[in-house]
Design an enzyme around this catalytic site. Structure first.
Site: not given
Length: 298
Positions: A102, A176, A244
């Protein structure tokens, strides 16, 4: 256009909580897997499934038809992939690079440009489903790249989960981000709901049971609510990774002129969770942060 290579040998970098079962599936499917991890012991476990464990990151691309990266962040990927001595420079023309980490959308786009300049196909293919999805090869895989690159990667991706081609390079990472903002918001909402049920005098486990099958049902309610009720926050998806991704989503939203208030609230909740020392817990552990805010025992 550079001719593509048939895929027999797979270089795999990043054999942690999710990367290990993903690489194992490929080895068990008959691919020649050569793996590397910063912590060698995490890669060594793959040798029991016929994989070759290499000592240096540079060795992972030797004679490889494809390189798969399952690292924790964009900077980690760039550090290994880019530059004069990066892994892209050591890959063969016609081979394939699949980044399943990611990472920011713009990072994926930049990596794709660098790979294409070297005659290497590129697919960004981040995943969702956590450790359970990785073990069961049922991951949702969101893939960005050219149609040709995606078709080249498809047989591999199908061994690890359910892939969907969502657009050009960077689109997988964008999907994502959308996934992660929905997950973060949903986890926070489920945690609040369970806390309200408990504080109001109901049995949270029974409330969860009552909601299954209704409009409030979700994978989060089915899986993560159980973690919250039992207090078992063994990480399937550590909270530090959740932050994150939510922080990356906020920055990208700002870059396209969007203000997303629910995402901002969720990001702050998870950020506070990290600051209070719970970053290595599963992201369902955010209910502990809600308990702190309400002066309740964890």
């Amino acid at each position: 256009m550079t001719a593509t290579r048939s895929i027999e040998t797979v270089g795999f970098i990043g054999t942690g909580i999710m990367g290990f079962p993903m690489a194992r599936h490929l080895a068990q499917a008959g691919y020649r897997v050569q793996a590397w991890n910063r912590t060698p012991e995490k890669a060594q476990r793959l040798s029991a499934f016929g994989a070759t464990i290499v000592a240096e990151a540079s060795d992972v691309v030797r004679n490889a038809d494809v390189l798969i990266c399952m690292l924790s962040s964009g900077p980690s990927c760039d550090e290994l992939l880019l530059g004069e001595h990066g892994l892209i420079a050591g890959m063969c023309a016609g081979s394939l690079l699949v980044v399943m980490s990611s990472i920011p959308v713009e990072t994926a786009r930049h990596q794709a440009e660098q790979a294409t300049a070297c005659g290497i196909a590129y697919v960004d293919a981040p995943v969702s489903g956590g450790e359970k999805g990785a073990i069961e090869a049922s991951l949702a895989i969101m893939a960005g790249g050219t149609a040709q690159a995606y078709e080249q990667a498809l047989p591999l991706l199908k061994k690890m989960g359910r892939p969907t081609h969502v657009g050009p390079a960077g689109s997988g990472e964008l999907a994502k981000l959308v996934n992660q903002m929905m997950v973060a918001n949903n986890i926070a909402s489920v945690a609040e709901a369970l806390l309200l049920a408990e504080r109001g005098g109901a049995d949270p486990a029974k409330v969860r049971e009552a909601l299954l099958g209704g409009f409030a049902d979700s994978t989060i309610l089915r899986q993560h609510a159980l973690r919250m009720i039992s207090g078992d926050f063994t990480p399937g998806g550590p909270a530090r990774y959740q932050v994150k991704d939510t922080s990356t989503a906020i920055r990208f939203a700002a870059s396209v002129g969007l203000d997303l208030p629910m995402l901002n609230k969720s990001d702050q909740l998870f950020t506070d969770m990290l600051e209070n020392g719970d970053g290595d817990l599963d992201h369902s552990g955010v209910i502990r942060e809600l308990r702190r805010r309400n002066h309740l025992p964890p």
